[in-house]
Design a protein around this motif. Sequence first.
Motif, PDB file in Angstrom:
ATOM      1  N   THR A 172      19.976 -53.810  10.358  1.00  0.00           N
ATOM      2  CA  THR A 172      21.075 -53.368  11.222  1.00  0.00           C
ATOM      3  C   THR A 172      21.011 -53.981  12.616  1.00  0.00           C
ATOM      4  O   THR A 172      21.883 -53.716  13.438  1.00  0.00           O
ATOM      5  CB  THR A 172      21.049 -51.832  11.366  1.00  0.00           C
ATOM      6  OG1 THR A 172      19.895 -51.444  12.133  1.00  0.00           O
ATOM      7  CG2 THR A 172      21.005 -51.153  10.005  1.00  0.00           C
ATOM      8  N   MET A 173      19.999 -54.795  12.888  1.00  0.00           N
ATOM      9  CA  MET A 173      19.792 -55.308  14.241  1.00  0.00           C
ATOM     10  C   MET A 173      20.085 -56.802  14.336  1.00  0.00           C
ATOM     11  O   MET A 173      20.238 -57.490  13.313  1.00  0.00           O
ATOM     12  CB  MET A 173      18.357 -55.003  14.683  1.00  0.00           C
ATOM     13  CG  MET A 173      18.019 -53.517  14.652  1.00  0.00           C
ATOM     14  SD  MET A 173      16.275 -53.128  14.956  1.00  0.00           S
ATOM     15  CE  MET A 173      16.167 -53.472  16.703  1.00  0.00           C
ATOM     16  N   ASP A 174      20.153 -57.272  15.542  1.00  0.00           N
ATOM     17  CA  ASP A 174      20.416 -58.703  15.784  1.00  0.00           C
ATOM     18  C   ASP A 174      19.180 -59.512  15.430  1.00  0.00           C
ATOM     19  O   ASP A 174      18.133 -59.394  16.062  1.00  0.00           O
ATOM     20  CB  ASP A 174      20.775 -58.903  17.261  1.00  0.00           C
ATOM     21  CG  ASP A 174      21.074 -60.365  17.589  1.00  0.00           C
ATOM     22  OD1 ASP A 174      21.244 -61.158  16.642  1.00  0.00           O
ATOM     23  OD2 ASP A 174      21.127 -60.695  18.787  1.00  0.00           O
ATOM     24  N   ARG A 175      19.312 -60.353  14.402  1.00  0.00           N
ATOM     25  CA  ARG A 175      18.164 -61.116  13.903  1.00  0.00           C
ATOM     26  C   ARG A 175      18.269 -62.613  14.213  1.00  0.00           C
ATOM     27  O   ARG A 175      17.594 -63.424  13.587  1.00  0.00           O
ATOM     28  CB  ARG A 175      18.035 -60.913  12.383  1.00  0.00           C
ATOM     29  CG  ARG A 175      17.647 -59.500  12.023  1.00  0.00           C
ATOM     30  CD  ARG A 175      17.628 -59.250  10.524  1.00  0.00           C
ATOM     31  NE  ARG A 175      18.947 -58.982   9.984  1.00  0.00           N
ATOM     32  CZ  ARG A 175      19.599 -59.750   9.133  1.00  0.00           C
ATOM     33  NH1 ARG A 175      19.051 -60.868   8.718  1.00  0.00           N
ATOM     34  NH2 ARG A 175      20.789 -59.409   8.685  1.00  0.00           N
ATOM     35  N   HIS A 176      19.101 -62.958  15.156  1.00  0.00           N
ATOM     36  CA  HIS A 176      19.297 -64.368  15.491  1.00  0.00           C
ATOM     37  C   HIS A 176      18.167 -64.909  16.369  1.00  0.00           C
ATOM     38  O   HIS A 176      17.661 -64.227  17.255  1.00  0.00           O
ATOM     39  CB  HIS A 176      20.626 -64.580  16.218  1.00  0.00           C
ATOM     40  CG  HIS A 176      21.806 -64.526  15.304  1.00  0.00           C
ATOM     41  ND1 HIS A 176      22.494 -63.352  15.047  1.00  0.00           N
ATOM     42  CD2 HIS A 176      22.422 -65.499  14.577  1.00  0.00           C
ATOM     43  CE1 HIS A 176      23.495 -63.602  14.212  1.00  0.00           C
ATOM     44  NE2 HIS A 176      23.472 -64.880  13.910  1.00  0.00           N
ATOM     45  N   ILE A 177      17.771 -66.116  16.062  1.00  0.00           N
ATOM     46  CA  ILE A 177      16.890 -66.903  16.929  1.00  0.00           C
ATOM     47  C   ILE A 177      17.684 -68.135  17.302  1.00  0.00           C
ATOM     48  O   ILE A 177      17.906 -69.018  16.474  1.00  0.00           O
ATOM     49  CB  ILE A 177      15.581 -67.293  16.218  1.00  0.00           C
ATOM     50  CG1 ILE A 177      14.791 -66.041  15.831  1.00  0.00           C
ATOM     51  CG2 ILE A 177      14.726 -68.181  17.124  1.00  0.00           C
ATOM     52  CD1 ILE A 177      13.501 -66.346  15.117  1.00  0.00           C
ATOM     53  N   GLY A 178      18.136 -68.168  18.532  1.00  0.00           N
ATOM     54  CA  GLY A 178      19.073 -69.223  18.907  1.00  0.00           C
ATOM     55  C   GLY A 178      20.482 -68.832  18.487  1.00  0.00           C
ATOM     56  O   GLY A 178      20.796 -67.658  18.264  1.00  0.00           O
ATOM     57  N   LYS A 179      21.350 -69.815  18.312  1.00  0.00           N
ATOM     58  CA  LYS A 179      22.748 -69.541  17.999  1.00  0.00           C
ATOM     59  C   LYS A 179      23.051 -69.540  16.504  1.00  0.00           C
ATOM     60  O   LYS A 179      23.956 -68.845  16.045  1.00  0.00           O
ATOM     61  CB  LYS A 179      23.647 -70.579  18.688  1.00  0.00           C
ATOM     62  CG  LYS A 179      23.628 -70.484  20.213  1.00  0.00           C
ATOM     63  CD  LYS A 179      24.589 -71.499  20.817  1.00  0.00           C
ATOM     64  CE  LYS A 179      24.612 -71.386  22.343  1.00  0.00           C
ATOM     65  NZ  LYS A 179      25.557 -72.365  22.950  1.00  0.00           N
TER      66      LYS A 179
ATOM     67  N   PRO B 103      23.755 -54.580  18.648  1.00  0.00           N
ATOM     68  CA  PRO B 103      23.361 -55.668  19.557  1.00  0.00           C
ATOM     69  C   PRO B 103      22.024 -55.408  20.248  1.00  0.00           C
ATOM     70  O   PRO B 103      21.948 -55.237  21.471  1.00  0.00           O
ATOM     71  CB  PRO B 103      24.517 -55.706  20.560  1.00  0.00           C
ATOM     72  CG  PRO B 103      25.048 -54.317  20.573  1.00  0.00           C
ATOM     73  CD  PRO B 103      24.909 -53.814  19.170  1.00  0.00           C
ATOM     74  N   LEU B 104      20.994 -55.346  19.439  1.00  0.00           N
ATOM     75  CA  LEU B 104      19.633 -55.146  19.932  1.00  0.00           C
ATOM     76  C   LEU B 104      18.714 -56.048  19.131  1.00  0.00           C
ATOM     77  O   LEU B 104      18.778 -56.070  17.891  1.00  0.00           O
ATOM     78  CB  LEU B 104      19.210 -53.682  19.777  1.00  0.00           C
ATOM     79  CG  LEU B 104      17.808 -53.315  20.266  1.00  0.00           C
ATOM     80  CD1 LEU B 104      17.732 -53.416  21.791  1.00  0.00           C
ATOM     81  CD2 LEU B 104      17.430 -51.897  19.825  1.00  0.00           C
ATOM     82  N   SER B 105      17.889 -56.808  19.806  1.00  0.00           N
ATOM     83  CA  SER B 105      17.024 -57.765  19.125  1.00  0.00           C
ATOM     84  C   SER B 105      16.088 -57.067  18.144  1.00  0.00           C
ATOM     85  O   SER B 105      15.508 -56.019  18.436  1.00  0.00           O
ATOM     86  CB  SER B 105      16.198 -58.552  20.147  1.00  0.00           C
ATOM     87  OG  SER B 105      15.256 -59.381  19.482  1.00  0.00           O
TER      88      SER B 105
END
Length: 300
Positions: free
Chosen positions: A76-83, A170-172
């Motif tokens: 459920t969380m933001d799993r992006h590394i970079g774009k 929107p939480l890492s």
Amino acid sequence: MVTGKVDQICFLDKAAIKDSEMSSDFTAMNKWYISTLTDVEEVKLVIRMLPIWATTIMFWTIYAQMTTFSVSQATTMDRHIGKSFQIPPASLTVFFVSSILLTVPVYDRIINPIAGKLLKNPQGLTPLQRIGVGLVLSIFAMVAAALGEIKRLHVAQLHSLTNDPTAVVPLSVFWLVPQFLLVGSGEAFTYIGQLDFFLRECPKGMKTMSTGLFLSTLSLGFFTSSILVSTVHKLTWNKKPWLADNLNQGRLYNFYWLLAILSVVNLILYLVSAKWYVYKEKRLAEVGIELEEAGPTCHA
């Protein structure tokens, strides 16, 4: 017969007492009716280990959450590394390995020498002390997990995402890293401590049981986790569910707090059991029995 602290389960000695009505030939062929003193002492050794065995199950109950609910949180969380790159939720378990790889050399090179000097023990921490450290770390892991979940829900509420089960908060996802690192470090202490303890303390004729005793705590830990999840779900589903299908509407942090409290109670029981326990080598030395050779031990 040995009395006092050395022999608190002496009632088992009756198994080695020959009944006057039994013939020598009959008892020699029927160990179900009479046992040797060696057999009795080996059973005593195993029974003495059972409190330690039972109080290590809780650690693996904590461990089970890292591969279940923690992964669900990550989805459920933001799993992006970079774009463009997005890490898979289950890949967070890599922090287990990283934590173990870091903890073992740190213990071997730093903690072990310091502990050896402070405790006047050339081996550093004893197996029971290692297990104790692992249990303490598991408590901190659940505290970190609860605080992380509170943070995640707070962000979800701020962005009005609580009613959308597919929404990305929107939480890492790296907010979950502390709980993985703490459980990983705890595993490094508990795993090696358990193996060393069971290998050292199991009777010479029952060494194959040592691995079985360790693996049984792991399996029972996952089993206990399933029981706790089922019980909590039944008790809370019709009010404000702790373990909802939509994590944003649940109270998973309460489940983590519950595990932390149970772990504290378990730690107290463990400390009592560890204080009561006397290592086999010392116990036998008190009655004038010297081991032929030291059993195998497990080192980091």
